[in-house]
Design a protein around this motif. Structure first.
Motif, short mmCIF file in Angstrom:
data_model
loop_
_atom_site.label_atom_id
_atom_site.label_comp_id
_atom_site.label_asym_id
_atom_site.label_seq_id
_atom_site.Cartn_x
_atom_site.Cartn_y
_atom_site.Cartn_z
N ILE A 44 0.99 -1.00 0.00
CA ILE A 44 -0.15 0.01 0.02
C ILE A 44 0.80 1.40 0.05
N PRO A 45 0.87 2.20 -0.90
CA PRO A 45 1.91 3.15 -1.26
C PRO A 45 1.56 4.27 -0.32
N LEU A 46 0.39 4.53 0.16
CA LEU A 46 0.20 5.86 0.83
C LEU A 46 -0.71 5.28 2.04
N THR A 47 0.08 6.09 3.44
CA THR A 47 -0.35 5.81 4.40
C THR A 47 0.13 7.05 5.40
N TYR A 48 -1.20 7.27 6.21
CA TYR A 48 -1.09 8.64 6.81
C TYR A 48 -1.57 8.40 8.24
N THR A 49 -1.00 8.96 9.20
CA THR A 49 -1.48 9.09 10.67
C THR A 49 -2.00 10.38 11.13
N TYR A 75 -13.07 14.15 9.40
CA TYR A 75 -13.59 13.53 8.16
C TYR A 75 -13.21 14.41 7.01
N SER A 76 -12.92 15.57 7.12
CA SER A 76 -12.69 16.48 5.90
C SER A 76 -11.21 16.07 5.69
N GLY A 77 -10.19 16.04 6.44
CA GLY A 77 -8.91 15.65 6.33
C GLY A 77 -8.80 14.37 5.65
N ALA A 78 -9.62 13.20 6.00
CA ALA A 78 -9.34 11.95 5.62
C ALA A 78 -10.16 11.67 3.99
N LEU A 79 -11.07 12.74 3.82
CA LEU A 79 -11.91 12.78 2.42
C LEU A 79 -10.88 13.43 1.25
N HIS A 80 -9.85 14.37 2.00
CA HIS A 80 -9.02 14.96 1.14
C HIS A 80 -8.08 13.72 0.62
N ILE A 81 -7.71 13.21 1.48
CA ILE A 81 -6.72 12.15 1.34
C ILE A 81 -7.28 10.74 0.44
N ILE A 82 -8.53 10.49 0.63
CA ILE A 82 -9.36 9.49 -0.15
C ILE A 82 -9.48 9.95 -1.54
N THR A 83 -9.88 11.38 -1.54
CA THR A 83 -9.89 11.79 -2.79
C THR A 83 -8.60 11.74 -3.79
N TYR A 84 -7.67 12.12 -3.25
CA TYR A 84 -6.25 12.04 -3.89
C TYR A 84 -5.97 10.65 -4.54
N ALA A 85 -6.16 9.65 -3.33
CA ALA A 85 -5.66 8.34 -3.72
C ALA A 85 -6.71 7.90 -4.93
N HIS A 86 -7.89 8.10 -4.69
CA HIS A 86 -8.97 7.73 -6.00
C HIS A 86 -8.51 8.35 -6.96
N ASP A 87 -8.09 9.47 -7.14
CA ASP A 87 -8.04 10.30 -8.60
C ASP A 87 -6.71 9.62 -9.24
N ALA A 93 -8.84 6.99 -18.58
CA ALA A 93 -9.53 5.72 -19.12
C ALA A 93 -10.06 4.89 -17.96
N THR A 94 -9.33 4.59 -17.06
CA THR A 94 -9.56 3.44 -16.05
C THR A 94 -11.03 4.29 -15.26
N ALA A 95 -10.96 5.59 -15.23
CA ALA A 95 -11.90 6.23 -14.24
C ALA A 95 -13.20 6.17 -15.19
#
Length: 116
Positions: A44-49, A75-87, A93-95
């Motif tokens: 897993i390439p991205l990990t955050y504490t 929630y706001s901070g995690a959503l930012h990280i999740i959005t980055y990882a998703h994008d 084309a994958t999206a």
């Protein structure tokens, strides 16, 4: 660091609370055997504490009036990280392919549910 700073900005935008961004050893203390170590071993390439609100006054027992704001910030901070990882993972084309597949599956699910 870029993603961490973005998450800190997202957190700050909620209630104005500043969070420190940096590596765990630089900001907190050196450690090993953490969930970050396990995640890296799994590829897993991205990990955050997140160290949530307080700063040492109350330890891990926040006053009741700080619990809701802390959740909103996290929630706001995690959503930012999740959005980055998703994008980063589902770009281009994958999206488009993933969105099309989910749309088809959703349409099939709605249709089959409606017919029953």
């Amino acid at each position: 660091m870029k993603v961490g700073r973005g998450a800190a900005d997202a957190i700050r935008s909620v209630h104005g609370k500043d969070y420190t961004v940096g590596t765990s050893p630089d900001v907190l203390y050196a450690n090993s055997g953490s969930s970050q170590d396990w995640a890296r071993m799994q590829g897993i390439p991205l990990t955050y504490t997140f160290e949530l609100r307080d700063g040492g006054t109350f330890g891990f027992e926040l006053p009741q009036d700080q619990i809701q704001p802390t959740c909103e910030e996290a929630y706001s901070g995690a959503l930012h990280i999740i959005t980055y990882a998703h994008d980063k993972t589902f770009s281009g084309a994958t999206a488009t392919t993933a969105a099309t597949l989910w749309s088809i599956l959703l349409a099939l699910g709605v249709t089959s549910t409606t017919l029953m």
